[in-house]
Design an enzyme around this catalytic site. Sequence first.
Site, short mmCIF file in Angstrom:
data_model
loop_
_atom_site.label_atom_id
_atom_site.label_comp_id
_atom_site.label_asym_id
_atom_site.label_seq_id
_atom_site.Cartn_x
_atom_site.Cartn_y
_atom_site.Cartn_z
N ASP A 3 32.70 17.32 -11.31
CA ASP A 3 32.50 17.11 -12.75
C ASP A 3 33.13 15.78 -13.16
O ASP A 3 33.82 15.14 -12.35
CB ASP A 3 33.07 18.28 -13.56
CG ASP A 3 34.53 18.59 -13.24
OD1 ASP A 3 35.19 17.77 -12.56
OD2 ASP A 3 35.02 19.64 -13.67
N ASN B 220 41.47 27.65 -20.27
CA ASN B 220 40.56 28.46 -21.09
C ASN B 220 39.56 29.23 -20.22
O ASN B 220 38.59 29.78 -20.74
CB ASN B 220 39.80 27.56 -22.07
CG ASN B 220 38.93 26.54 -21.36
OD1 ASN B 220 38.94 26.47 -20.12
ND2 ASN B 220 38.18 25.75 -22.10
N HIS C 249 37.65 27.88 -17.87
CA HIS C 249 36.47 27.13 -17.44
C HIS C 249 36.44 26.92 -15.93
O HIS C 249 37.46 27.02 -15.24
CB HIS C 249 36.30 25.82 -18.23
CG HIS C 249 37.23 24.71 -17.89
ND1 HIS C 249 37.53 23.70 -18.79
CD2 HIS C 249 37.91 24.39 -16.77
CE1 HIS C 249 38.34 22.83 -18.22
NE2 HIS C 249 38.60 23.23 -16.99
N GLU D 258 32.23 25.41 -19.93
CA GLU D 258 33.18 25.86 -20.94
C GLU D 258 32.82 27.25 -21.48
O GLU D 258 31.64 27.61 -21.53
CB GLU D 258 33.18 24.88 -22.11
CG GLU D 258 33.64 23.47 -21.74
CD GLU D 258 35.15 23.36 -21.60
OE1 GLU D 258 35.79 24.26 -21.03
OE2 GLU D 258 35.69 22.35 -22.08
C1 GLP Z 1 39.50 19.79 -15.35
C2 GLP Z 1 38.72 19.36 -14.15
C3 GLP Z 1 38.33 20.60 -13.37
C4 GLP Z 1 39.62 21.33 -12.99
C5 GLP Z 1 40.37 21.78 -14.23
C6 GLP Z 1 41.73 22.37 -13.97
O1 GLP Z 1 38.66 20.38 -16.26
N1 GLP Z 1 37.58 18.58 -14.55
O2 GLP Z 1 37.60 20.23 -12.23
O3 GLP Z 1 39.33 22.42 -12.18
O4 GLP Z 1 40.56 20.65 -15.05
O5 GLP Z 1 42.71 21.35 -13.95
P1 GLP Z 1 44.22 21.50 -13.54
O6 GLP Z 1 44.23 21.77 -12.09
O7 GLP Z 1 44.85 20.18 -13.87
O8 GLP Z 1 44.76 22.61 -14.34
#
Ligand code: GLP
Length: 236
Positions: free
Chosen positions: A70, A138, A140, A145
């Site tokens: 992403d 959240n 996701h 989302e």
């Molecule tokens: C962002 C990234 C996702 C990731 C998520 C969790 O949304 N685009 O690919 O899985 O954050 O991030 P973190 O590991 O920093 O909590």
Amino acid sequence: MNGITFQVQSDKRSLSEAASEKLLALIHRKPDAVICLATGATPVMTYQLLVEKIIAQQVDISRITFVKLDEWVGLAPDNPATCEVFLQHHILQPLGIAPENYISFRSDNADEQECARIVEQIAQRGGLDLCVLGIGKNGHLGLNEPDEKLEPACHITHLDERTRLHEMLKQANVPVEKGITLGLRDILAAREVLLLVSGEGKQRAFAAFKEGKVTTQIPASFLWLHPKTTCLYCDM
Ligand code: GLP
């Protein structure tokens, strides 16, 4: 294996060690594997350990393809907040991955055509062998989302207000309201999924995910529909 296998780890280091070993095992088993990578704080140490092991063991990765899961939309490709800079820094440059072995959304001018381009490139390589994922605070998955209805395909998404507070975006210097992401359909089509869960603020989303019910309010819960998911997690 059928469904989700949960493996608790004592700390972030053990989680990253186990995750990097799983990635390495796939690379040995399938030297032309197509591996999709999440960004964010959770997988950083996993990627560092993977790079160290590949270099130390002189593993041939010349036929491996990496895919960016992403991206934040509207940022220049060299903006330090981008998933692009993250993957370049943690994986692609240290391993010297050739551009033809990397499939990546543009962060600037991303539109529906960009989705079609990426999905087509993944299909040409025979689909995803493994998708490394994190879970958002959240719930996701990628940038799919929570909402009343979810878009199954690769799409441009309006970021949830909690996602706009993501640590990565603190370096963006401009407001970011949209993202581009592989859809749940693309993720569920991966032959294997590795979900990593660690870090502060994940408790509620992870508890809801672990209930084993599928809900659009926790997009990660759609992994319960996937036949081969491993979830490595440690205390948060
Ligand atoms: C962002 C990234 C996702 C990731 C998520 C969790 O949304 N685009 O690919 O899985 O954050 O991030 P973190 O590991 O920093 O909590």
